[in-house]
Design an enzyme around this catalytic site. Structure first.
Site, short mmCIF file in Angstrom:
data_model
loop_
_atom_site.label_atom_id
_atom_site.label_comp_id
_atom_site.label_asym_id
_atom_site.label_seq_id
_atom_site.Cartn_x
_atom_site.Cartn_y
_atom_site.Cartn_z
N SER A 14 0.65 -1.43 0.16
CA SER A 14 -0.24 -0.33 0.09
C SER A 14 0.77 1.35 -0.06
O SER A 14 1.39 1.13 1.05
CB SER A 14 -1.12 0.03 1.07
OG SER A 14 -1.88 1.50 1.62
N SER A 16 -0.02 4.24 1.06
CA SER A 16 -0.80 4.67 2.09
C SER A 16 -0.13 5.35 2.81
O SER A 16 0.00 6.23 3.21
CB SER A 16 -2.35 4.07 2.83
OG SER A 16 -2.99 3.87 1.58
N LYS A 57 -16.28 -1.55 3.85
CA LYS A 57 -16.29 0.13 4.36
C LYS A 57 -18.53 0.61 4.28
O LYS A 57 -18.64 0.79 5.09
CB LYS A 57 -16.62 0.90 2.55
CG LYS A 57 -15.32 1.19 2.33
CD LYS A 57 -14.94 1.42 0.61
CE LYS A 57 -12.84 1.33 0.77
NZ LYS A 57 -13.22 2.56 -0.81
N ASN A 78 -14.93 5.08 4.60
CA ASN A 78 -13.35 4.98 4.22
C ASN A 78 -12.50 5.64 5.20
O ASN A 78 -11.20 5.95 4.93
CB ASN A 78 -13.32 5.02 2.33
CG ASN A 78 -12.67 6.63 2.24
OD1 ASN A 78 -13.82 7.21 2.74
ND2 ASN A 78 -11.63 6.30 2.19
N GLY A 118 -18.61 -1.37 -12.82
CA GLY A 118 -18.73 -1.76 -11.57
C GLY A 118 -20.35 -1.90 -10.84
O GLY A 118 -20.46 -0.26 -10.48
N GLY A 121 -17.94 -1.11 -4.03
CA GLY A 121 -17.70 0.64 -2.82
C GLY A 121 -18.06 1.86 -3.80
O GLY A 121 -18.51 2.74 -3.81
N ALA A 122 -16.57 1.40 -4.95
CA ALA A 122 -16.27 2.32 -5.39
C ALA A 122 -17.28 3.20 -6.49
O ALA A 122 -17.20 4.12 -7.07
CB ALA A 122 -14.89 2.19 -6.40
N GLY A 215 -5.93 6.67 -11.13
CA GLY A 215 -6.51 6.60 -10.10
C GLY A 215 -6.29 7.74 -9.45
O GLY A 215 -6.07 7.54 -7.90
#
Length: 407
Positions: A14, A16, A57, A78, A118, A121-122, A215
């Site tokens: 990740s 993040s 989420k 999130n 899709g 959640g996104a 993204g």
């Protein structure tokens, strides 16, 4: 010091932690929790703030004493903040991130029909943002729903497409959920995937001249908004641009192309040493996999056989991130190699006068007039290259010039 982190079931690598370290000074860990561990962690875990990723989420929502209007509207959380009384506050910063992605890239949504690929959640977040920005119609495309990939032709009038599926994400590069030529009115394509930097969907959009964006900007934007919630302090949006540039530079490959004997290997080696990056040489990969030398491959299989092996090697290394890739002189003769190299890379054309090109061990150079070969390949190098670097002088000057250009 605040204790924050990312909550998910299987996190793997990740970005993040790195992003949050550039935003503020707090601890940021990865919390991998099974569904059975989720409740106990949320009720008694030692954290001040969390980002939440799949598949939790929606699962975390019942544990939040209060939801932001955005999270309540979308039905997805999130970002979680532990308040002074110990209760949890849930928000959705993905919405901020997705809206920022659209606005930053100048894609106009108002009054336009949008398709969201899709249903996860996104997708829910993308739907809400597109509606809030004034899309005239938002249609969700799923595999088995009323609007699906089998009957998607009835939505050929779509003007915006947003991919919220993992289709095309590393390591399954090269795949796209739809063919953009089906939508002649398209004026914007968005993909929440950020690795590779350019998915097959975005590569096709580029080829068709349609404004598009991946993204990464969304990822950094939502992290910035999360950080503000964690710390209670405002952060200028300019930090999003700064961090996105750092990550983009870090993640992109530097791809070296040019005539046989132009010094690609030497330049690549020095770049790798200077930048502390791994180096991959497509000729070396081909030779090692075949178990014979390049001249022996040409002798046994001809140029067509070699090009097939070269494309396989190009696909293998092109999907990786943050490396130096040295290619063979003829990699540009196969049009499909462009997408393989461009998906994650900046392509640098090394130029050297034909009378200075080395020939040893290079089958095509030994059997060709180099001036004629250069003339034939010139438009191909021009098509592939993002930047050019002269390599007729000191190699240090060449490498310095490249490093300056890719800053």
């Amino acid at each position: 010091m605040l204790k924050c982190g990312l909550l998910g079931e299987k996190l793997g690598h990740s970005y993040s932690p790195q992003i949050h370290s550039m935003l503020a000074d707090y601890e940021y860990k990865l919390f991998e929790k099974s569904p059975e561990e989720l409740e106990d962690f949320l009720k008694s875990g030692e954290f001040d703030g969390l980002n939440v990723t799949i598949p939790y989420k929606k699962s975390v929502m019942p544990y939040c004493a209060e939801l932001s209007p955005t999270a309540a509207q979308i039905g997805s959380v999130n970002t979680i903040v532990r308040r002074s009384d110990g209760s949890l506050y849930g928000d959705n910063t993905d919405a901020f991130g997705f809206e920022n992605l659209i606005v930053h890239n100048g894609i106009e949504v108002k009054g336009k029909k949008a398709l969201v690929l899709g249903t996860g959640g996104a997708s829910v977040t993308a739907q809400a943002v597109l509606k809030n920005l004034g899309a005239s119609e938002v249609v969700v495309i799923s595999r088995r729903g009323e609007d699906n990939y089998e009957n998607i032709a009835k939505h050929a009038d779509a003007e915006i497409i947003a991919n919220t599926t993992p289709v095309g994400m590393y390591p399954n590069n090269g795949k796209a959920a739809v063919d953009l030529t089906q939508f002649p009115k398209l004026s914007g394509v968005l993909d929440v995937v950020y690795n590779p930097a350019r998915t097959a969907l975005l590569l096709q959009a580029e080829k068709l001249g349609i404004p598009c964006a991946g993204g990464l900007y969304m990822l950094v934007s939502q992290a910035k908004r999360s950080c503000e919630l964690f710390t209670g302090k405002s952060i200028p949006d300019s930090e999003i641009d700064r961090i996105e540039r750092v990550l983009s530079h870090q993640m992109q490959n530097i791809v070296i192309i040019g005539m046989p004997g132009s010094g690609k290997t030497a330049v690549s080696t020095m770049l790798a040493e200077r930048l502390g990056r791994k180096i991959f040489d497509t000729d070396t990969i081909v030779s090692e996999k075949a178990g014979v030398t390049i001249p022996e491959i040409f002798a046994a299989q001809g140029e067509a056989g070699f090009r097939k092996l070269e494309t396989e090697a190009t696909a293998e290394v092109g999907k990786l991130s943050g490396n130096i890739i040295s290619t063979g002189g003829g990699v540009v003769t196969v049009a499909g190699n462009y997408e393989l190299l461009h998906q994650n890379g900046v392509i640098v054309w090394i130029e050297r006068d034909t009378n200075k090109l080395a020939r040893d061990g290079r089958p095509i150079s030994l059997s060709s007039d180099l001036n004629e070969l250069y003339a034939a390949r010139l438009p191909l190098y021009e098509r592939f290259a993002d930047i050019k670097a002269d390599n007729n002088g000191d190699i240090n000057d060449t490498v310095n010039a490249i490093m300056e250009m890719i800053k």
